[in-house]
Design a protein around this motif. Structure first.
Motif, PDB file in Angstrom:
ATOM      1  N   ARG A   1     -31.222  -7.874   8.056  1.00 58.88           N
ATOM      2  CA  ARG A   1     -32.060  -7.047   7.193  1.00 58.88           C
ATOM      3  C   ARG A   1     -31.241  -5.867   6.673  1.00 58.88           C
ATOM      4  NH1 ARG A   1     -37.436  -8.384   7.334  1.00 58.88           N
ATOM      5  NH2 ARG A   1     -38.112  -9.613   9.141  1.00 58.88           N
ATOM      6  N   ARG A   2     -31.374  -5.609   5.401  1.00 58.78           N
ATOM      7  CA  ARG A   2     -30.748  -4.426   4.817  1.00 58.78           C
ATOM      8  C   ARG A   2     -31.385  -3.187   5.431  1.00 58.78           C
ATOM      9  NH1 ARG A   2     -29.479  -2.876  -1.424  1.00 58.78           N
ATOM     10  NH2 ARG A   2     -29.599  -0.606  -1.210  1.00 58.78           N
ATOM     11  N   ALA A   3     -30.550  -2.285   5.937  1.00 62.43           N
ATOM     12  CA  ALA A   3     -31.059  -1.099   6.609  1.00 62.43           C
ATOM     13  C   ALA A   3     -31.075   0.117   5.690  1.00 62.43           C
ATOM     14  CB  ALA A   3     -30.209  -0.795   7.848  1.00 62.43           C
ATOM     15  N   TYR A   4     -29.963   0.381   5.030  1.00 63.21           N
ATOM     16  CA  TYR A   4     -29.862   1.536   4.132  1.00 63.21           C
ATOM     17  C   TYR A   4     -28.579   1.412   3.331  1.00 63.21           C
ATOM     18  CZ  TYR A   4     -26.669   3.274   7.766  1.00 63.21           C
ATOM     19  OH  TYR A   4     -25.632   3.396   8.665  1.00 63.21           O
ATOM     20  N   ALA A   5     -28.433   2.280   2.361  1.00 59.68           N
ATOM     21  CA  ALA A   5     -27.202   2.345   1.565  1.00 59.68           C
ATOM     22  C   ALA A   5     -26.774   3.797   1.470  1.00 59.68           C
ATOM     23  CB  ALA A   5     -27.434   1.768   0.174  1.00 59.68           C
ATOM     24  N   LYS A   6     -25.486   4.013   1.180  1.00 62.54           N
ATOM     25  CA  LYS A   6     -25.023   5.390   1.012  1.00 62.54           C
ATOM     26  C   LYS A   6     -23.849   5.417   0.043  1.00 62.54           C
ATOM     27  CE  LYS A   6     -21.615   6.022   4.689  1.00 62.54           C
ATOM     28  NZ  LYS A   6     -21.191   6.962   5.734  1.00 62.54           N
ATOM     29  N   TRP A   7     -23.635   6.582  -0.549  1.00 63.34           N
ATOM     30  CA  TRP A   7     -22.494   6.798  -1.433  1.00 63.34           C
ATOM     31  C   TRP A   7     -22.176   8.285  -1.454  1.00 63.34           C
ATOM     32  CZ3 TRP A   7     -27.423   6.042  -2.990  1.00 63.34           C
ATOM     33  CH2 TRP A   7     -27.992   6.968  -3.874  1.00 63.34           C
ATOM     34  N   ALA A   8     -20.946   8.583  -1.852  1.00 63.73           N
ATOM     35  CA  ALA A   8     -20.465   9.959  -1.835  1.00 63.73           C
ATOM     36  C   ALA A   8     -20.577  10.592  -3.214  1.00 63.73           C
ATOM     37  CB  ALA A   8     -19.011  10.010  -1.364  1.00 63.73           C
ATOM     38  N   THR A   9     -20.884  11.878  -3.233  1.00 63.37           N
ATOM     39  CA  THR A   9     -20.896  12.635  -4.477  1.00 63.37           C
ATOM     40  C   THR A   9     -19.504  12.598  -5.116  1.00 63.37           C
ATOM     41  OG1 THR A   9     -22.653  14.116  -3.732  1.00 63.37           O
ATOM     42  CG2 THR A   9     -21.174  14.959  -5.436  1.00 63.37           C
ATOM     43  N   GLY A  10     -19.464  12.334  -6.395  1.00 60.69           N
ATOM     44  CA  GLY A  10     -18.194  12.335  -7.111  1.00 60.69           C
ATOM     45  C   GLY A  10     -17.407  11.050  -7.013  1.00 60.69           C
ATOM     46  N   ALA A  11     -17.915  10.061  -6.287  1.00 63.29           N
ATOM     47  CA  ALA A  11     -17.200   8.779  -6.154  1.00 63.29           C
ATOM     48  C   ALA A  11     -17.519   7.914  -7.372  1.00 63.29           C
ATOM     49  CB  ALA A  11     -17.591   8.086  -4.859  1.00 63.29           C
TER      50      ALA A  11
ATOM     51  N   ALA B 115       0.821  -1.214   0.000  1.00 62.90           N
ATOM     52  CA  ALA B 115       0.000   0.000   0.000  1.00 62.90           C
ATOM     53  C   ALA B 115       0.853   1.261   0.000  1.00 62.90           C
ATOM     54  CB  ALA B 115      -0.928   0.022   1.214  1.00 62.90           C
ATOM     55  N   TYR B 116       2.161   1.127   0.152  1.00 60.51           N
ATOM     56  CA  TYR B 116       3.014   2.311   0.165  1.00 60.51           C
ATOM     57  C   TYR B 116       2.902   3.049  -1.168  1.00 60.51           C
ATOM     58  CZ  TYR B 116       5.256   0.276   4.313  1.00 60.51           C
ATOM     59  OH  TYR B 116       5.514  -0.256   5.552  1.00 60.51           O
ATOM     60  N   GLY B 117       2.869   4.363  -1.085  1.00 62.24           N
ATOM     61  CA  GLY B 117       2.763   5.171  -2.286  1.00 62.24           C
ATOM     62  C   GLY B 117       1.710   6.249  -2.116  1.00 62.24           C
ATOM     63  N   VAL B 118       1.269   6.812  -3.235  1.00 65.65           N
ATOM     64  CA  VAL B 118       0.300   7.914  -3.245  1.00 65.65           C
ATOM     65  C   VAL B 118      -1.017   7.401  -3.832  1.00 65.65           C
ATOM     66  CG1 VAL B 118      -0.190  10.236  -4.088  1.00 65.65           C
ATOM     67  CG2 VAL B 118       2.165   9.583  -3.521  1.00 65.65           C
ATOM     68  N   TRP B 119      -2.115   7.785  -3.179  1.00 70.10           N
ATOM     69  CA  TRP B 119      -3.442   7.327  -3.572  1.00 70.10           C
ATOM     70  C   TRP B 119      -4.390   8.515  -3.682  1.00 70.10           C
ATOM     71  CZ3 TRP B 119      -4.176   2.022  -4.325  1.00 70.10           C
ATOM     72  CH2 TRP B 119      -3.148   1.198  -3.850  1.00 70.10           C
ATOM     73  N   ARG B 120      -5.219   8.498  -4.720  1.00 70.58           N
ATOM     74  CA  ARG B 120      -6.236   9.554  -4.919  1.00 70.58           C
ATOM     75  C   ARG B 120      -7.623   8.961  -4.686  1.00 70.58           C
ATOM     76  NH1 ARG B 120      -5.424  12.063 -10.247  1.00 70.58           N
ATOM     77  NH2 ARG B 120      -4.576  13.928  -9.204  1.00 70.58           N
ATOM     78  N   SER B 121      -8.408   9.624  -3.829  1.00 67.13           N
ATOM     79  CA  SER B 121      -9.743   9.127  -3.522  1.00 67.13           C
ATOM     80  C   SER B 121     -10.706   9.399  -4.663  1.00 67.13           C
ATOM     81  CB  SER B 121     -10.271   9.784  -2.242  1.00 67.13           C
ATOM     82  OG  SER B 121     -10.420  11.180  -2.425  1.00 67.13           O
ATOM     83  N   ARG B 122     -11.719   8.558  -4.759  1.00 71.20           N
ATOM     84  CA  ARG B 122     -12.844   8.804  -5.661  1.00 71.20           C
ATOM     85  C   ARG B 122     -13.903   9.547  -4.834  1.00 71.20           C
ATOM     86  NH1 ARG B 122     -13.615   3.170  -9.109  1.00 71.20           N
ATOM     87  NH2 ARG B 122     -11.374   2.758  -9.452  1.00 71.20           N
ATOM     88  N   GLY B 123     -14.092  10.795  -5.144  1.00 74.48           N
ATOM     89  CA  GLY B 123     -14.874  11.645  -4.267  1.00 74.48           C
ATOM     90  C   GLY B 123     -14.001  12.115  -3.114  1.00 74.48           C
ATOM     91  N   HIS B 124     -14.479  13.015  -2.319  1.00 73.86           N
ATOM     92  CA  HIS B 124     -13.828  13.505  -1.104  1.00 73.86           C
ATOM     93  C   HIS B 124     -12.632  14.433  -1.340  1.00 73.86           C
ATOM     94  CE1 HIS B 124     -15.859   9.708   0.100  1.00 73.86           C
ATOM     95  NE2 HIS B 124     -16.226  10.427   1.136  1.00 73.86           N
TER      96      HIS B 124
END
Length: 476
Positions: A365-375, A67-76
């Motif tokens: 039981r499935r309760a809810y789902a979520k996602w981030a803008t721009g992800a 995992a060493y290195g540089v990482w760019r998030s999807r969204g955020h």
């Protein structure tokens, strides 16, 4: 803890506390409710009482060498650098890149656990298994200029502020579709040497039309003042503010007095002087009538008093809450129904909300789902309630909400509504589900914004409008 990253956290828990579900537990026979002919009488009892009151396998927290290195998030808008010495974070918008001031220990709490992505150069970072996942793509190197010292002009700060909202704010369609256009019209007022007080006032004026409980501006370096913007009071809070003006008293003093009256009303009227007020005074429980259990949760955190200058961890919060729920739900064995009152719940941890909701389900039981803008290309993260081996209740549950119910209090309501034995009673919740994405600006100011979408089991998003009750009832 305060952090620039969004999670399930002033600081408030929803700013940084991610959504950690309780670990899946084997089901066992739960404390069941009887139901029967008394079920139809519960709303009448409730109305009378209220009238008397004012995943995947994860690596360890030590970063794996691959995992060493540089990482760019999807969204955020994050750039995460992972080295043997620890983590560094930068914030990136189309208006510029700059370093985050958080120490490595804080960053490790948010990103210290890794889960494999769909390919070797894609990875999910999170604070603990089951919490909110943040998907990252590997970069060859940190983009040019991210570590270059720079004095940011007022115009450049305006552009970063603008792009932060343009790239990450989730609720323009519901709250103010023309917000960006109106903000753009203000850019001509900004000059390179504009003083901090004037610039922060411009930002605050722009944010007012959003009126989002999870949008805030903290401008601590503006003209030697600490300037803040918070959403204006509405509904119950607006009535309290009007009362304060009419009585010529400070609004906070009137709110505290109202809160004391609310608690006294629960203890003396609803619970008839025989209730329990526990968990750092955040939980009230007892019997509202014969065989009618009553549980009131004022927050989704704060159940343990932390040491001065320290915020209790999620594990400490759950360790303080779970025995209280054990005692209450054991006492509620054989009750015909349970009133779960979150009408004055001010939010906290999503993980606490789910741990509470799990006390009322007898199967996954499935309760809810979520996602981030721009992800981009990140599937919604689904959260599932698991049956608990601890004391529970599967009889009729009436969850009471109001316009005060907010944030993780709303997430609890959202999760409970996925259960067939639960009915929501009261008025609509506040409509602020999203975690608070915390973004430090390059000059030391901080903005908080809502960047996520939460949907129920039918795919409905109640951000900005709140969860409407299935049985309307005026609470306050």
């Amino acid at each position: 803890m305060m952090s620039p990253v969004g999670g399930q956290a002033t600081p408030t828990p929803r700013e940084v506390y991610s959504a950690r579900p309780a670990s899946p537990r084997p089901a066992r026979d739960a404390v069941s409710g009887g139901g029967g002919s008394r079920r139809k009488t519960i709303p009448l009892v409730l109305a009378g009482l209220l009238a008397g009151c004012a995943t995947p396998h994860a690596t360890s927290k030590d970063s794996a060498p691959d995992a060493y290195g540089v990482w760019r998030s999807r969204g955020h808008g994050w750039l995460l650098t992972v080295t043997p010495e620890g983590l560094r974070l930068h914030h990136e918008t189309s208006a510029g890149c700059y370093v985050d001031p958080s120490p490595p220990a804080e960053l490790k709490e948010m990103f210290g656990v890794q889960e494999p992505g769909p390919s070797a150069d894609v990875r999910d970072f999170l604070s603990a298994p089951g919490e909110t996942r943040y998907r990252f793509d590997r970069l060859a190197a940190l983009p040019d200029g991210c570590d270059t010292p720079h004095v940011w002009s007022a115009v450049e700060l305006f552009d970063v502020f603008r792009e932060t909202f343009a790239e990450h704010y989730a609720s323009f369609p519901q709250r103010d579709p023309d917000w960006l256009a109106r903000l753009d019209a203000q850019r001509s007022r900004v000059t390179p040497g504009m003083d901090g007080h004037a610039l922060s006032t411009l930002f605050a004026d722009a944010l007012r039309s959003l009126n989002d409980a999870h949008v805030e501006l903290l401008a601590g370096a503006a003209a030697s003042d600490t300037l803040t913007y918070e959403a204006r009071p509405t509904g119950t809070f607006a009535m309290l503010e009007q009362a304060a003006v009419a009585m010529d008293r400070p609004a906070r003093e009137v709110q505290r007095e109202w809160m004391r009256a609310y608690r006294d009303g629960i203890l003396q009227t609803v619970l008839r002087g025989e209730g329990h007020h526990v968990a750092n005074q955040r939980v009230l429980w007892g019997f509202a009538a014969p065989r009618i259990a009553y549980l009131n949760l004022l927050t989704m955190g704060g159940f343990v008093a932390g040491a001065e200058g320290e915020t209790p961890t999620l594990a400490q919060e759950l360790a303080a809450l779970e025995p209280v729920l054990d005692e209450a739900l054991t006492a509620f064995a054989g009750a015909d129904a349970l009133i779960l009152d979150v009408s004055n719940n001010r939010g906290g941890y999503d993980a606490v909300a789910r741990a509470i909701a799990e006390r009322f389900t007898d199967q996954p039981r499935r309760a809810y789902a979520k996602w981030a803008t721009g992800a981009k290309d990140v599937p919604p993260q689904v959260f599932t309630l698991q049956p608990t081996s601890r004391p529970s209740f599967q009889g009729p549950v009436y969850v009471v909400t109001s316009d005060v119910t907010v944030s993780a209090g709303e997430v609890l309501t959202l999760a409970l509504r996925a259960l067939p034995n639960v009915v929501q009673v009261g008025t609509a919740t506040r409509g602020a589900f999203s975690d608070m994405l915390v973004k430090p600006l390059p000059n030391g100011w901080t903005v908080h914004l809502s960047n996520e979408h939460y949907t129920d089991t039918k795919g409905q998003d109640s951000e900005a409008r709140g969860l409407p009750p299935q049985r309307p009832l005026d609470v306050f």
